[in-house]
Design a protein around this motif. Structure first.
Motif, PDB file in Angstrom:
ATOM      1  N   PRO A   2      -3.788   3.805  -0.271  1.00  0.00           N
ATOM      2  CA  PRO A   2      -3.668   2.486   0.305  1.00  0.00           C
ATOM      3  C   PRO A   2      -2.329   2.194   0.991  1.00  0.00           C
ATOM      4  N   VAL A   5       0.328  -1.988   1.057  1.00  0.00           N
ATOM      5  CA  VAL A   5       0.315  -2.727  -0.198  1.00  0.00           C
ATOM      6  C   VAL A   5       1.638  -2.489  -0.918  1.00  0.00           C
ATOM      7  N   ILE A   7       3.116  -2.115  -4.079  1.00  0.00           N
ATOM      8  CA  ILE A   7       2.610  -1.802  -5.417  1.00  0.00           C
ATOM      9  C   ILE A   7       3.349  -2.592  -6.497  1.00  0.00           C
ATOM     10  N   HIS A  19      -6.397  -1.267  -6.785  1.00  0.00           N
ATOM     11  CA  HIS A  19      -5.488  -0.360  -6.080  1.00  0.00           C
ATOM     12  C   HIS A  19      -5.605   1.061  -6.620  1.00  0.00           C
ATOM     13  N   LEU A  75      -4.567  -5.229   0.374  1.00  0.00           N
ATOM     14  CA  LEU A  75      -5.403  -4.489  -0.559  1.00  0.00           C
ATOM     15  C   LEU A  75      -6.871  -4.547  -0.118  1.00  0.00           C
TER      16      LEU A  75
END
Length: 94
Positions: A2, A5, A7, A19, A75
């Motif tokens: 991904p 994003v 995290i 995720h 996301l």
């Protein structure tokens, strides 16, 4: 996978679970697509169902906090990109 994003900003378990699952399924789906095994890719994508449901049940995507909102939208964009590799969902009726 991904991309986009942040995290560290995933504060809720439903965000982190989605995720994580995107990361786990991404390679499998992308390989199946590259090998034109679209049915296998779709079967793998069904694994997202529970995490996506939980995400929408527990997460306010359009949060007032712009950083949270943008991260959550990123996301979901990754979900859309992964699904879009198999089928153009915008062409479905309804």
């Amino acid at each position: 996978m991904p991309l986009g994003v942040q995290i560290a900003a995933l504060a809720d378990e439903a965000e982190r679970a989605l995720h994580r699952l995107l990361g786990e399924l991404g390679g499998t789906v992308e390989l199946a697509i590259a090998e034109r095994r679209y049915a296998d890719a779709l079967r793998a994508l069904t694994g997202l169902s529970g995490a996506v449901d939980e995400f929408f049940e527990k997460i306010m995507v359009m949060d007032e906090d712009l950083d949270k909102r943008n991260n959550r939208l990123a996301l979901l964009r990754n979900v859309q990109v992964l699904l879009g590799g198999v089928a153009d969902l915008s062409r479905l009726p309804g």
